[in-house]
Design an enzyme around this catalytic site. Sequence first.
Site, PDB file in Angstrom:
ATOM      1  N   GLU A 112      28.556  58.136  25.301  1.00 45.03           N
ATOM      2  CA  GLU A 112      29.429  59.324  25.214  1.00 45.03           C
ATOM      3  C   GLU A 112      30.024  59.690  26.585  1.00 45.03           C
ATOM      4  O   GLU A 112      29.976  60.845  27.011  1.00 45.03           O
ATOM      5  CB  GLU A 112      28.662  60.511  24.620  1.00 45.03           C
ATOM      6  N   GLU A 138      25.139  56.327  16.670  1.00 43.84           N
ATOM      7  CA  GLU A 138      24.448  57.612  16.472  1.00 43.84           C
ATOM      8  C   GLU A 138      25.113  58.281  15.279  1.00 43.84           C
ATOM      9  O   GLU A 138      26.328  58.510  15.296  1.00 43.84           O
ATOM     10  CB  GLU A 138      24.566  58.532  17.700  1.00 43.84           C
TER      11      GLU A 138
HETATM   12  O1  AHR Z   1      21.027  62.349  19.550  1.00 40.64           O
HETATM   13  C1  AHR Z   1      21.127  63.502  20.331  1.00 40.64           C
HETATM   14  C2  AHR Z   1      22.266  63.459  21.344  1.00 40.64           C
HETATM   15  O2  AHR Z   1      23.484  63.510  20.650  1.00 40.64           O
HETATM   16  C3  AHR Z   1      22.379  62.201  22.163  1.00 40.64           C
HETATM   17  O3  AHR Z   1      21.602  62.262  23.305  1.00 40.64           O
HETATM   18  C4  AHR Z   1      23.828  62.165  22.531  1.00 40.64           C
HETATM   19  O4  AHR Z   1      24.314  60.866  22.705  1.00 40.64           O
HETATM   20  C5  AHR Z   1      24.515  62.892  21.394  1.00 40.64           C
HETATM   21  O5  AHR Z   1      25.416  63.836  21.835  1.00 40.64           O
END
Ligand code: AHR
Length: 490
Positions: free
Chosen positions: A171, A294
């Site tokens: 990110e 994610e």
């Molecule tokens: O999964 C929780 C957080 O969400 C992670 O650290 C990040 O990559 C995302 O914003």
Amino acid sequence: MPLIKLDLDRRLGTIDPNVYGMFIEHLGRCIYGGIYEPGSPLSDENGFRTDVLQAARGLQVPILRWPGGNFVSGYHWLDGVGPDEKRPSRPELAWNTTESNLFGTNEFIQYCRALDTEPYICANLGSGTMDEAAAWVEYCNREVGTSYANLRAEHGFEKPHKVIYWGLGNEMYGDWQIGHKNAQDYAKFARLCAKVMKATDPDIKLVLCGGQVLAHDRAAYLDWNWEVLDKCADVVDYIAYHFYFGPVKGQDPHYSTLAQPYHSEQHLRFLWQLIEQVRRDHHVAHPIKIALDEWNVWYRIHDNQLEERYDLTDALAVAIYLNMMCRNCQAIEIGNLAQMVNVIAPIFTSPEGMFLQTIYHPLRLAVEKSGPIALDAYVDCDTYSADYIGLPAVGYLDAHASFDEAAKKLFVSLVNLSKDDAQKVELRLHDADLVSEGQAHIVTGDAPDVVNDFGKEPVTVRSEVLADVSSAFTYKLPPLAHAVLELEVK
Ligand code: AHR
């Protein structure tokens, strides 16, 4: 009556098993107190919680992403290797805590071996350097003979770990990220890192950091993806996409949550078109796929523990999201549910035990009751409007069908989004017949907000025999239910 038509020859493609992957981060109690708790009577000689391992094995995790997440952007991997007593405790700036570094690269690899899963390491492109990223690949993957590979051997691991999957940062577009960058700066740095990492081990596969759809700035997502693909397409194999979702403010929480996977699907399809266009423009012969590395329902808790408790609506949302990923199997080849234990997770522990959250069950069914070939299911059903996220017609019935040719098994994954009404689903299979007895595996409950807890797990999987199955039969799906029909082809 809702209708599903299937044809074993109408195929969308092959589902990459890596879409059923998981993610673990140094965050809250995911690692420490989740998968790793040395000294606990529930842990083995490596400090791995055996009850958690057993539950995770039920998910047949094909690929495990680590160490972050936001954490990785301040992580220096050398802190986490070698004798425990020499590992430094450091301030952890992403989640504002202290990192002991007792769980590092070799513990992660050992965990992957115990779980029989493929490691996927995300490199630090925030506070990290090119040299550090290349050295990490060398430490993990090269035969002994150079300094970092020799260091691995000194640490007790003579043979290379052979980590194939590597992320080029996490990110990096967000100002919450340590060392975040604009698209131009990230693309330039990612390209440089990609080249030295691949030069260190040409067999690795690299995941570029893709943009995220942020409600306040949609254009930024498109600009980011365009820029990073334009500059890095020739040196990467995947582009990452993250999607967290929950109810839309001011809308029915249940129905708006369940509409979100279709909203995500629109963005994924757009990203897929962009990838293909860049490949064409730049004559990139190798495939570039989407790594949804994610994803999950997440909206309730935003502290530095993220111990979200999941209800039945969330389980149905996860089932729909998995169906959506499989229907888009041509584009999506990696998926990592964020996260595996305690932190927005299907497995929840205490020092004394654990329980399975509602979302565990669709995850388990997706991997256990499915075939490798995604079929192009025709679905006709009633719809509702989710215009507030640009979706005029969301079906009350979600369906994904998969086929295991070798086992001659057809799996139909269904979700009844309706809170109130059962649906009599008519299934018609073209040009093939089914053995008259099948099975249905059902996840359901009394209300959208029913949750599981320690010693009390009302949401689970119930399996029942299906009689009178044929090439045209009806299945009654209860309201608020996810069911996978397991059918045998004659
Ligand atoms: O999964 C929780 C957080 O969400 C992670 O650290 C990040 O990559 C995302 O914003």
